[in-house]
Design a protein around this motif. Sequence first.
Motif, mmCIF file in Angstrom:
data_model
loop_
_atom_site.group_PDB
_atom_site.id
_atom_site.type_symbol
_atom_site.label_atom_id
_atom_site.label_comp_id
_atom_site.label_asym_id
_atom_site.label_seq_id
_atom_site.Cartn_x
_atom_site.Cartn_y
_atom_site.Cartn_z
ATOM 1 N N ASP A 433 0.839 -1.206 0.000
ATOM 2 C CA ASP A 433 0.000 0.000 0.000
ATOM 3 C C ASP A 433 0.873 1.255 0.000
ATOM 4 O O ASP A 433 0.632 2.204 -0.743
ATOM 5 C CB ASP A 433 -0.907 0.050 1.242
ATOM 6 C CG ASP A 433 -1.910 -1.106 1.266
ATOM 7 O OD1 ASP A 433 -2.233 -1.629 0.183
ATOM 8 O OD2 ASP A 433 -2.363 -1.474 2.375
ATOM 9 N N ILE A 434 1.854 1.238 0.858
ATOM 10 C CA ILE A 434 2.715 2.417 1.009
ATOM 11 C C ILE A 434 3.546 2.628 -0.262
ATOM 12 O O ILE A 434 3.691 3.753 -0.755
ATOM 13 C CB ILE A 434 3.665 2.255 2.224
ATOM 14 C CG1 ILE A 434 2.885 1.930 3.490
ATOM 15 C CG2 ILE A 434 4.516 3.510 2.409
ATOM 16 C CD1 ILE A 434 1.899 2.981 3.919
ATOM 17 N N LEU A 435 4.065 1.527 -0.790
ATOM 18 C CA LEU A 435 4.886 1.640 -2.003
ATOM 19 C C LEU A 435 4.065 2.244 -3.138
ATOM 20 O O LEU A 435 4.548 3.077 -3.903
ATOM 21 C CB LEU A 435 5.421 0.256 -2.408
ATOM 22 C CG LEU A 435 6.500 -0.323 -1.489
ATOM 23 C CD1 LEU A 435 6.818 -1.763 -1.887
ATOM 24 C CD2 LEU A 435 7.762 0.524 -1.545
ATOM 25 N N ARG A 436 2.797 1.829 -3.223
ATOM 26 C CA ARG A 436 1.936 2.326 -4.284
ATOM 27 C C ARG A 436 1.709 3.831 -4.099
ATOM 28 O O ARG A 436 1.862 4.608 -5.030
ATOM 29 C CB ARG A 436 0.603 1.564 -4.257
ATOM 30 C CG ARG A 436 -0.105 1.528 -5.610
ATOM 31 C CD ARG A 436 -1.346 0.647 -5.568
ATOM 32 N NE ARG A 436 -1.095 -0.704 -5.085
ATOM 33 C CZ ARG A 436 -1.625 -1.230 -3.965
ATOM 34 N NH1 ARG A 436 -2.421 -0.509 -3.199
ATOM 35 N NH2 ARG A 436 -1.348 -2.469 -3.609
ATOM 36 N N GLU A 437 1.377 4.218 -2.881
ATOM 37 C CA GLU A 437 1.107 5.645 -2.617
ATOM 38 C C GLU A 437 2.329 6.514 -2.880
ATOM 39 O O GLU A 437 2.218 7.653 -3.319
ATOM 40 C CB GLU A 437 0.653 5.852 -1.172
ATOM 41 C CG GLU A 437 -0.812 5.566 -0.968
ATOM 42 C CD GLU A 437 -1.387 6.403 0.169
ATOM 43 O OE1 GLU A 437 -1.037 7.592 0.278
ATOM 44 O OE2 GLU A 437 -2.190 5.845 0.939
ATOM 45 N N ALA A 438 3.496 5.952 -2.571
ATOM 46 C CA ALA A 438 4.722 6.757 -2.695
ATOM 47 C C ALA A 438 5.267 6.732 -4.119
ATOM 48 O O ALA A 438 6.255 7.408 -4.417
ATOM 49 C CB ALA A 438 5.772 6.249 -1.711
ATOM 50 N N GLY A 439 4.650 5.943 -4.959
ATOM 51 C CA GLY A 439 5.118 5.888 -6.337
ATOM 52 C C GLY A 439 6.459 5.190 -6.470
ATOM 53 O O GLY A 439 7.403 5.741 -7.032
ATOM 54 N N ALA A 440 6.535 3.980 -5.918
ATOM 55 C CA ALA A 440 7.775 3.216 -5.999
ATOM 56 C C ALA A 440 7.593 2.047 -6.963
ATOM 57 O O ALA A 440 6.628 1.296 -6.840
ATOM 58 C CB ALA A 440 8.160 2.701 -4.617
ATOM 59 N N ARG A 441 8.473 1.944 -7.918
ATOM 60 C CA ARG A 441 8.412 0.837 -8.879
ATOM 61 C C ARG A 441 9.729 0.072 -8.856
ATOM 62 O O ARG A 441 10.747 0.588 -8.430
ATOM 63 C CB ARG A 441 8.162 1.374 -10.281
ATOM 64 C CG ARG A 441 6.787 2.001 -10.485
ATOM 65 C CD ARG A 441 6.721 2.709 -11.804
ATOM 66 N NE ARG A 441 7.746 3.725 -11.912
ATOM 67 C CZ ARG A 441 7.610 4.959 -11.397
ATOM 68 N NH1 ARG A 441 6.517 5.306 -10.772
ATOM 69 N NH2 ARG A 441 8.587 5.837 -11.504
ATOM 70 N N ASP A 442 9.697 -1.154 -9.358
ATOM 71 C CA ASP A 442 10.915 -1.969 -9.432
ATOM 72 C C ASP A 442 11.670 -1.969 -8.099
ATOM 73 O O ASP A 442 12.833 -1.582 -8.025
ATOM 74 C CB ASP A 442 11.832 -1.463 -10.544
ATOM 75 C CG ASP A 442 11.171 -1.585 -11.903
ATOM 76 O OD1 ASP A 442 10.457 -2.575 -12.108
ATOM 77 O OD2 ASP A 442 11.364 -0.675 -12.729
ATOM 78 N N VAL A 443 10.956 -2.380 -7.071
ATOM 79 C CA VAL A 443 11.531 -2.330 -5.737
ATOM 80 C C VAL A 443 12.237 -3.652 -5.405
ATOM 81 O O VAL A 443 11.661 -4.720 -5.549
ATOM 82 C CB VAL A 443 10.440 -2.051 -4.683
ATOM 83 C CG1 VAL A 443 11.054 -1.983 -3.292
ATOM 84 C CG2 VAL A 443 9.719 -0.754 -5.006
ATOM 85 N N GLN A 444 13.486 -3.536 -4.997
ATOM 86 C CA GLN A 444 14.254 -4.717 -4.602
ATOM 87 C C GLN A 444 14.014 -5.050 -3.136
ATOM 88 O O GLN A 444 13.860 -6.208 -2.755
ATOM 89 C CB GLN A 444 15.739 -4.445 -4.829
ATOM 90 C CG GLN A 444 16.646 -5.543 -4.324
ATOM 91 C CD GLN A 444 18.121 -5.247 -4.570
ATOM 92 O OE1 GLN A 444 18.944 -6.133 -4.483
ATOM 93 N NE2 GLN A 444 18.476 -4.026 -4.902
ATOM 94 N N ALA A 445 13.968 -4.007 -2.305
ATOM 95 C CA ALA A 445 13.865 -4.225 -0.863
ATOM 96 C C ALA A 445 13.309 -2.986 -0.190
ATOM 97 O O ALA A 445 13.367 -1.890 -0.748
ATOM 98 C CB ALA A 445 15.246 -4.533 -0.283
ATOM 99 N N VAL A 446 12.768 -3.183 1.004
ATOM 100 C CA VAL A 446 12.368 -2.044 1.831
ATOM 101 C C VAL A 446 13.000 -2.237 3.207
ATOM 102 O O VAL A 446 12.911 -3.304 3.802
ATOM 103 C CB VAL A 446 10.833 -1.937 1.978
ATOM 104 C CG1 VAL A 446 10.475 -0.778 2.906
ATOM 105 C CG2 VAL A 446 10.165 -1.739 0.629
ATOM 106 N N GLN A 447 13.656 -1.189 3.665
ATOM 107 C CA GLN A 447 14.224 -1.210 5.011
ATOM 108 C C GLN A 447 13.166 -0.611 5.926
ATOM 109 O O GLN A 447 12.931 0.601 5.905
ATOM 110 C CB GLN A 447 15.522 -0.393 5.038
ATOM 111 C CG GLN A 447 16.277 -0.460 6.341
ATOM 112 C CD GLN A 447 17.043 -1.768 6.520
ATOM 113 O OE1 GLN A 447 17.546 -2.329 5.560
ATOM 114 N NE2 GLN A 447 17.111 -2.246 7.749
ATOM 115 N N VAL A 448 12.500 -1.461 6.699
ATOM 116 C CA VAL A 448 11.406 -1.011 7.552
ATOM 117 C C VAL A 448 11.926 -0.765 8.966
ATOM 118 O O VAL A 448 12.547 -1.642 9.570
ATOM 119 C CB VAL A 448 10.274 -2.068 7.599
ATOM 120 C CG1 VAL A 448 9.120 -1.566 8.465
ATOM 121 C CG2 VAL A 448 9.775 -2.377 6.198
#
Lengths: 599, 187
Positions: A433-448
């Motif tokens: 959800d967050i990635l979509r809202e932030a406009g992130a594409r081709d994501v390898q990883a998220v540091q949460v």
Amino acid sequence: MPAIAHTVKQVVAKYGGDATRLMDVLIDVQAELGCLSHVTAARIADVLGIPQVDVEQTASFYHFFAREPRGKFAVYLNDSVVAEFCGRAEVAAAFEDAAGCKFGAVSADGVVGLFHTACIGMSDQEPAALVNGQVFPKLTPEKARALVVGMRAGKTIEELKGDRFGDGQNAHPEVRALVHNHVRRRGVMVFDHYRPGEALAKVVKMSSGEVIAAVKAASVRGRGGAGFPTGMKWDFARRAAGDVKYVFCNADEGEPGTFKDRVILTERPQMVIEGMAIAAYAVGARRGVLYVRHEYLYLRAYLEHVLADLRAQGLLGTAIGGLAGFDFDVSLQFGGGAYVCGEESALIESAEGKRGEPRDRPPFPVEKGYLQKPTVVNNVETLCSAVQVLLKGPEWYNRLGTEKSKGTKVLCVSGDCDRPGIYEVEWGFSVNDILREAGARDVQAVQVGGPSGSCIGPDEFNRVLAYEDLATGGSFIVVGKHRDLLKDVVLNFARFFREESCGSCVPCRALTGMAQVVLERLVAGQGTAEDVERLRAWQKIMRNNRCGLGQTALNPIVTTIQNFRPLYDARLAAGDPRFVPSFDLAAAVQDYDAAVGKG
Amino acid sequence: MSAKAPKKIVATTSLAGCFGCHMSLLDIDERILDLIELVEFNKSPLDDIKTFTKECDVGLIEGGCCNDENVHVLTEFRKHCKTLVAFGECALMGGLPALRNVLPLKECLDEAYLDGPTVADGNPGKIIPHDPDLPKILNRVYPCHEVVKIDYFLPGCPPSADLIWDALVALVTGKELDLQYRSFKFD
């Protein structure tokens, strides 16, 4: 020398000769004199009536305290992961080229000093630098060169800044910052409509027990990351023996990728302070300390202004809300640049004028905290939640979020996405959800949750942000597919922890350094499978450290070994495992050959 | 173990060490008689065998690597010994020789051969010794595990005779080592 004596005398007098205000003394003296030499330290010790070594150890502990002159303009360029993503290397090269000196040094003419610094809370507008305490975000090589030219031309820091101030209160006459808020999603807790004093007006009609009961009923949990129940913390402090108690607000957000406290303190400082007053009412405290990281020193005049305003409105001071006996005031305390001070007991040590080393617990701060008195330490966002709970009631609050995580969370999204910034969401949003809202594409990883949290890959992007699944203090760094995860991200974090370890516990002091060496080896393709196992094994030893920094310092490495093992395996050195691949005999004898003239 | 079983073969060496660890090994006193019943020594300063003549079960390494000859010997030990044990502070961490690691090699050599007060007029040609027959000094002192894989580490300066004895017996008999706290408690 007379200048030193005069300045020290004045500054110490300003803080009433109180040695526990040593941090303030050092900050102000450095602002006047440019650095804190041994002579100055001796003078401060003399006037405060404490041993010189006490001054020296505090002065040497914090990153922003200079022992030698750092130039008329001291440039601290952030070297965090996100800054590197945004082109920091080119900006750094431009600074060096224009200044004519390397990082870690001052130019020959004494005008420009260049220094590295850890994340300065501007991950939504990197690369960013602090120059004499002022923020210069979104730097480019051209801007860096122009800055140096301006410094040499004799411009003042205000002239260098110009007047293109950021949105909202960043343009307030007491702030005048180039910083932008980037509030992308306004939630109902922090960024909804708010009028100072409304909650307090309700609170003064309740008993302290009722206030705590409301916060408990709303199951508010600490937003700094650990998630401790706030009502319980307040209750402990209320029941603690003694009639002198303190309320601290922890605004020392140092977790790389976090910047929510910056935005909240810019847009909603009244709400934070009102939250402190409510906490004070609940536990019976008369004094509060708002501890803000040194990087946000540019907010100092503004926050003082806000405090004065609140006093004028009767929301701080004596007989708050017209209730006789409800006396509470807040003072500002700035740090000196140390990630570990985000740990509550280290923060308290720092506020007492000491090195920011975590204390052994128990006793917990609610029993023995600031000056050994019962102390509540709450995160900025937690206090905002408390205000809303008192205003709108626990039932309203409990309708937000998931079963075990009530309310909202302010996320700081940065890295490889189109819309980095602040997103206040209810707990329970998924990473996707967050990635979509932030406009992130081709994501390898998220540091949460920043480096001390965990690094997850796409197969876990359906997990939800909540205490019961992915807990986070707010940092959310997106890493694109084109990045070298181990080199660009994990190694940067490993260096960060080595730098920020206070050195008190041996496992943390030694293993953060060793982990960096082993990781560098692995990144260079000279590591072995045994090295990978060794890093994992060290994680167990790290659990014996005293504070959260030490306990989580290997998380970036261990969580990527767990979730991105093929990246490690692909870099393992080939060859006979009986011999260490990183040892290079030819390189090891080069110095000797050169020394005897055969190089 | 049965009397007929072939003896385990042990090799030892002292690299950048002071031989103190070997002295500690000899401190096992009369147990040395039991030891030679248990093992046969191959390359070792104890019997003065200079080169490996057999494949060995256990190699004991004292000292770290300060020159290329140390590296060569250590590599040979790794090739010829099934199990390699680093014993003593220098082998484990570099020890006293590694004190020079904070300085560039050039500064150390200049102080030793050119500028030091004890050099006086002893080196009129201002020569830092170098010759094909002399080992080359490494840029820094390396602990053994940074050069080859080390299987076991016995700490101490020197490790106590009891620790060396217990570890060696455990290795050659295959019995679990009963590690005594006093063996690695140093303060």
